[in-house]
Structure formats: C-alpha cells, structure tokens
Write an enzyme that holds these catalytic residues in place. Structure first.
Site, PDB file in Angstrom:
ATOM      1  N   HIS A  20       0.833  -1.199   0.000  1.00  8.27           N
ATOM      2  CA  HIS A  20       0.000   0.000   0.000  1.00  8.27           C
ATOM      3  C   HIS A  20       0.867   1.247   0.000  1.00  8.27           C
ATOM      4  O   HIS A  20       1.918   1.289   0.630  1.00  8.27           O
ATOM      5  CB  HIS A  20      -0.917   0.036   1.232  1.00  8.27           C
ATOM      6  CG  HIS A  20      -1.982  -0.996   1.196  1.00  8.27           C
ATOM      7  ND1 HIS A  20      -3.081  -0.888   0.397  1.00  8.27           N
ATOM      8  CD2 HIS A  20      -2.112  -2.169   1.845  1.00  8.27           C
ATOM      9  CE1 HIS A  20      -3.855  -1.940   0.561  1.00  8.27           C
ATOM     10  NE2 HIS A  20      -3.274  -2.745   1.441  1.00  8.27           N
ATOM     11  N   ALA A  70      10.877 -21.528   8.916  1.00  7.88           N
ATOM     12  CA  ALA A  70       9.544 -21.155   9.391  1.00  7.88           C
ATOM     13  C   ALA A  70       9.566 -19.786  10.065  1.00  7.88           C
ATOM     14  O   ALA A  70      10.542 -19.418  10.725  1.00  7.88           O
ATOM     15  CB  ALA A  70       9.025 -22.202  10.361  1.00  7.88           C
ATOM     16  N   THR A  75      12.875 -10.104   2.726  1.00  4.11           N
ATOM     17  CA  THR A  75      12.766  -8.750   2.182  1.00  4.11           C
ATOM     18  C   THR A  75      13.881  -8.434   1.198  1.00  4.11           C
ATOM     19  O   THR A  75      13.865  -7.382   0.569  1.00  4.11           O
ATOM     20  CB  THR A  75      12.799  -7.698   3.308  1.00  4.11           C
ATOM     21  OG1 THR A  75      14.030  -7.821   4.017  1.00  4.11           O
ATOM     22  CG2 THR A  75      11.616  -7.871   4.265  1.00  4.11           C
ATOM     23  N   LYS A  76      14.872  -9.332   1.090  1.00  4.42           N
ATOM     24  CA  LYS A  76      16.012  -9.141   0.180  1.00  4.42           C
ATOM     25  C   LYS A  76      16.312 -10.454  -0.528  1.00  4.42           C
ATOM     26  O   LYS A  76      15.912 -11.525  -0.070  1.00  4.42           O
ATOM     27  CB  LYS A  76      17.250  -8.682   0.957  1.00  4.42           C
ATOM     28  CG  LYS A  76      17.064  -7.321   1.583  1.00  4.42           C
ATOM     29  CD  LYS A  76      18.308  -6.841   2.260  1.00  4.42           C
ATOM     30  CE  LYS A  76      18.018  -5.461   2.840  1.00  4.42           C
ATOM     31  NZ  LYS A  76      19.105  -4.940   3.602  1.00  4.42           N
TER      32      LYS A  76
END
Length: 106
Positions: A20, A70, A75-76
């Site tokens: 968003h 888990a 994010t990279k």
C-alpha cells in the site's frame, strides 16, 4: 510473481510483490493506492522450500534449492543453494559444491 518448478510451501505462506502507498498521513491509507514498480516481482526459483508462516515481500529473488525457515520474513534476495531464516531473513549457510559441504555464514 514467478514460482519455479518443484517449489514447496508450508501452511500460511504469504507472498506479495506490492504494498500500500503511504505518502500523505492526512489521507486514509486505503485511498492512497498500491505501490508497485513496473518491473517489481517476486521470483522463487526451482526446488525451493518455504517453511510454515514465511512472508515474502517486495521485489525479491529467492534462488534455486533454498530453504527458508519457518516464520521468516524475506525482504532481500537470497542466493542459490542457501538456508535462510529470521525476520528479516538472513543467509545462515550455503552449499559449497567444491567441498561438497554446507558452509555457515557468520
């Protein structure tokens, strides 16, 4: 989103290649639209396994034959033949084809 051959996932895996928009704090977030670049995508290469509750967000590439532990948040990019875990996910070890052993990262 591109998911390769032989990719396995545990339950409750979440994958998103967009987010968003949030530029103006005076406007409700849902009225600000989504943020995704023309070339943004998630790519998960062949043979990778995503454990239970893994979250993959953003424009990331997870290499082939990886294991994502888990509850990790990717994010990279994660290189081929790696084990990664954590929030954010970090490479813990990588397979060395010369020595035929897993090498730990520090």
């Amino acid at each position: 989103m591109i998911i390769g051959k032989g990719v396995l996932t545990g339950p409750h895996v979440f994958i998103a290649d967009h987010n968003h928009e949030y530029r103006n704090p005076d406007v409700y977030i849902y009225k600000q639209g989504c943020r995704a670049g023309k070339d943004d995508r998630v790519l998960i290469d062949d043979g990778t396994w995503l454990g239970t509750n893994v979250v993959v967000v953003g424009n990331v590439h997870i290499g082939k034959q990886c294991v994502i532990g888990a509850n990790s948040v990717v994010t990279k990019d994660i290189p081929d033949y790696c084990v990664a875990a954590g929030s954010p996910a970090k490479v813990l070890k990588r397979y060395n084809f010369e020595s035929k052993e897993w090498e730990r990262f520090r």
